[in-house]
Scaffold this motif. Sequence first.
Motif, PDB file in Angstrom:
ATOM      1  N   VAL A 111       8.377  92.728 -55.462  1.00  0.00           N
ATOM      2  CA  VAL A 111       8.285  92.593 -54.091  1.00  0.00           C
ATOM      3  C   VAL A 111       9.816  92.212 -53.768  1.00  0.00           C
ATOM      4  N   ASP A 112      10.304  91.258 -54.410  1.00  0.00           N
ATOM      5  CA  ASP A 112      11.526  90.682 -54.111  1.00  0.00           C
ATOM      6  C   ASP A 112      12.792  91.876 -53.924  1.00  0.00           C
ATOM      7  N   GLY A 113      12.702  92.602 -55.020  1.00  0.00           N
ATOM      8  CA  GLY A 113      13.533  93.798 -55.169  1.00  0.00           C
ATOM      9  C   GLY A 113      13.335  94.837 -53.868  1.00  0.00           C
ATOM     10  N   ALA A 114      11.954  95.091 -53.607  1.00  0.00           N
ATOM     11  CA  ALA A 114      11.709  95.926 -52.607  1.00  0.00           C
ATOM     12  C   ALA A 114      12.265  95.500 -51.033  1.00  0.00           C
ATOM     13  N   LEU A 115      12.088  94.118 -51.026  1.00  0.00           N
ATOM     14  CA  LEU A 115      12.492  93.710 -49.654  1.00  0.00           C
ATOM     15  C   LEU A 115      14.115  93.497 -49.576  1.00  0.00           C
ATOM     16  N   LEU A 116      14.988  93.473 -50.775  1.00  0.00           N
ATOM     17  CA  LEU A 116      16.292  93.700 -50.528  1.00  0.00           C
ATOM     18  C   LEU A 116      16.710  95.183 -50.419  1.00  0.00           C
ATOM     19  N   ALA A 117      15.825  96.145 -51.042  1.00  0.00           N
ATOM     20  CA  ALA A 117      16.109  97.550 -50.812  1.00  0.00           C
ATOM     21  C   ALA A 117      16.061  97.973 -49.048  1.00  0.00           C
ATOM     22  N   ILE A 118      15.043  97.455 -48.614  1.00  0.00           N
ATOM     23  CA  ILE A 118      14.860  97.628 -47.048  1.00  0.00           C
ATOM     24  C   ILE A 118      16.056  97.122 -46.289  1.00  0.00           C
ATOM     25  N   GLY A 119      16.482  95.993 -46.890  1.00  0.00           N
ATOM     26  CA  GLY A 119      17.797  95.431 -45.983  1.00  0.00           C
ATOM     27  C   GLY A 119      19.015  95.831 -46.160  1.00  0.00           C
TER      28      GLY A 119
END
Length: 267
Positions: free
Chosen positions: A241-249
């Motif tokens: 989850v944390d990495g996916a949120l970073l990727a979106i940003g």
Amino acid sequence: MTIQLCLAGATGWAGSALARAIAQTEDIELVAAVSRTHAGRSLGEVLAEPRLTGPIYATAEAALAAHPCDVFFEYTKPDVAKANVLAALERGANVVIGTSGLTDADYAEIAATAEARGRGVLAVGNFALTAVLLMKFAEMAARLIPQWEIIDYASDGKKDAPSGTARELAARLARIRPSALTVPLDETQGLVETRGARLAGSQVHSIRLPGYTISVEIIFGMTDQTLTLRHDSGNSAEPYVDGALLAIGKVGSFMGVRRGLDSVLEI
């Protein structure tokens, strides 16, 4: 500025965990979702999360036509992933790819479309931050140690092999050098298949058994010494989850295709 997101695979194992995390953020709005199984319902209803109000569509094309978005997140299956990504780029969205199984030829076509449309595509084989660090450490080791092999572990139900994590790792090491082989593959006595597959200059072995979720291991060898780097995931999708949120940003900060979460992080 709030990022408008369309999430394909929103009711799946990893997608649903990401959707629930997005419901708790203030800078990402999940405007539409893709799930053939739950098309016609709202995502909040399916996931029992009232803060998710976006509707679910059966196809990416339908979702993108009804809801223009800043970022399209691809979290479905290899047989539809490329078509979904290309459709999103044509609609003017940046794309994060979390689906494994795409080939180098697929990425070449995606890269050409992304460049033509002036959009960014971030392909991540594994969003877990520990996996990101494994790849960075492996690159460091490959500069000093010429021989290694990659072992990819997953559950018995995972159809694609090797995993996206293993593919990404092999591709990254190929930019440094190919792994050396003391005995060339064509000189192997017995079954050459037991030596694994040669992928982007690395020997890769894929194990599919009950009891595994997703793991990747790389073993470096020198005379009288070895170095083993390994990432293991548990049973939940929380590590991603944390990495996916970073990727979106981060996906809107460049044009073309980048592979690996660390390509947009300062590490």
